[in-house]
Enzyme design. Structure first.
Site, PDB file in Angstrom:
ATOM      1  N   SER A  47     -82.803  27.817 -12.557  1.00 15.07           N
ATOM      2  CA  SER A  47     -84.083  27.769 -13.248  1.00 15.07           C
ATOM      3  C   SER A  47     -83.977  28.451 -14.618  1.00 15.07           C
ATOM      4  CB  SER A  47     -85.160  28.403 -12.356  1.00 15.07           C
ATOM      5  OG  SER A  47     -86.449  28.150 -12.842  1.00 15.07           O
ATOM      6  N   ASP A 151     -86.769  19.179  -5.262  1.00  8.16           N
ATOM      7  CA  ASP A 151     -87.164  20.096  -6.334  1.00  8.16           C
ATOM      8  C   ASP A 151     -88.176  19.402  -7.242  1.00  8.16           C
ATOM      9  OD1 ASP A 151     -87.443  21.860  -8.434  1.00  8.16           O
ATOM     10  OD2 ASP A 151     -85.293  22.200  -8.701  1.00  8.16           O
ATOM     11  N   HIS A 186     -86.449  23.989  -5.009  1.00 10.95           N
ATOM     12  CA  HIS A 186     -86.118  24.725  -6.229  1.00 10.95           C
ATOM     13  C   HIS A 186     -85.531  26.067  -5.800  1.00 10.95           C
ATOM     14  CE1 HIS A 186     -86.376  25.523 -10.502  1.00 10.95           C
ATOM     15  NE2 HIS A 186     -86.973  26.678 -10.279  1.00 10.95           N
TER      16      HIS A 186
END
Length: 359
Positions: A47, A151, A186
């Protein structure tokens, strides 16, 4: 449009509050000087950490031989065309709006946001100005990218744009590995730790029966010795303040970071270094040591003479989720060698390189 408006309201609230420092705590040890070989450094991140891994790679490509981008997009994606035209936090506001809507959700493709060719051209121009290392040093790197099919925070097309960006720079196709066939949320992926595979929730570590730490390290370094059954080295808390150029609030760093030191790296110099950048809401103050201990890096480090650096960002009113700076909250130089966070982590590498193997 509702998503975009809600995101902009959230961003406006974030950027109207000044940053704050961590509360003081007991004295922390210094980063150990281990005589590390920092010229074969690799980086990874998830991320915001994925974006920071790419930014650090571009800034210090002479030191970095590989990067792993997990749920992240191409270098420079968030930079607005109006960057540096507004005073104070104005540019960061514009960048963050673009970051969320264009570089995570891929809602701005019609306007050319996240275009790999354009971003490669901008990176080449930045290298020509000496703000980052020469692109020729990047083209020798090995790059691993990952996107989970579950995700919905950073969509798969953004990660694919990152893969295309590296190809546009001239990284050989054989050096680029894109993994996209796991139903991961995620999160950082493991073979036996964390939440269920499709979950996108703290601590952002999931069990998908896939050893991501081993996969990305093997892609970047080549064949490795099998991982240890259990980690037997030391997770060392160290003081990050000396690396922030006396500006902790400006850098956004937490006061304390972690480095994993295998026994072999205390006994003999020359160990390589892997830098693992946590994601948003994945720093120690939010999830404890979950990412540090459950990611699996330590077990591979023990058998392959690898030091693992886990630098940490602090949460603050301007950065409430403890994200690495990939949109400019530390200043307009956030993409360059002079960025506060990039410079601080590079000084940490200098610290690991110093000395002859003792802590």
């Amino acid at each position: 449009m509702r998503v975009a408006a809600r995101n902009l309201l959230f961003l406006a609230m974030m950027l109207t509050v000044a940053g704050c420092r961590e509360a003081p705590h007991e004295r922390t040890a210094a980063l150990p000087a281990l005589g590390a070989n920092v010229n074969e450094t690799t980086v990874s991140g998830i991320s915001s950490g994925a974006y920071m891994a790419g930014q650090f790679q571009m800034a210090h490509a002479k030191r970095v031989v590989g990067a792993a981008i997990i749920a992240g997009g191409p270098y420079g994606c968030s930079e607005s065309i109006f960057a540096n035209t507004l005073p104070g936090t104005g540019t960061a506001f514009l960048n963050l709006s673009k970051a969320v809507n264009g570089c995570m959700l891929d809602l701005l493709e019609i306007w050319g946001v996240a275009d790999p060719s354009e971003l490669a051209t901008k990176a080449e121009a930045r290298a020509a100005k000496g703000e980052i290392d020469p692109i020729a040093d990047v083209t020798r790197d090995r790059v691993y990218l990952f996107t989970g099919t579950s995700d919905h925070t950073v969509v798969s097309s953004i990660v694919r744009h990152a893969a295309e960006f590296y190809a546009k720079l001239g990284v050989p196709v054989a050096n680029i590995e894109l993994v996209s066939n796991y139903p991961a949320g995620h999160a950082f992926v493991t073979d036996n730790e964390g939440n269920a595979c499709a979950v996108s929730a703290k601590p952002y570590v999931v069990d998908c029966d896939y050893d991501q730490a081993g996969a990305l390290l093997t892609h970047m370094y080549g064949a490795l010795q099998p991982r240890a059954e259990t980690a037997t080295g030391d997770f060392v808390d160290f003081d990050q303040r000396p690396f922030a150029a006396n500006d902790m609030s400006g850098s956004g760093l937490a006061e304390t970071g972690v480095v994993y030191v295998p026994k072999a790296c205390r006994e003999k110099t020359g160990c390589r270094v892997h830098v693992a950048f946590h994601g948003c809401a994945q720093n120690r103050e939010t999830v404890g040591n979950a990412f540090i201990t459950e990611s699996g890096f330590a077990r591979w480090a023990d058998t392959n003479r690898l030091i693992v650096l886990f630098p940490q960002v602090a949460a603050s009113p301007i950065n409430p989720q403890g994200c690495w700076d990939w949109w400019g909250y530390t200043g307009p130089q956030y993409l360059t060698r002079d960025a506060p966070q990039i410079a601080a982590v590079n000084r940490m590498l200098d610290g690991l390189q110093a000395g002859g193997g003792g802590a």
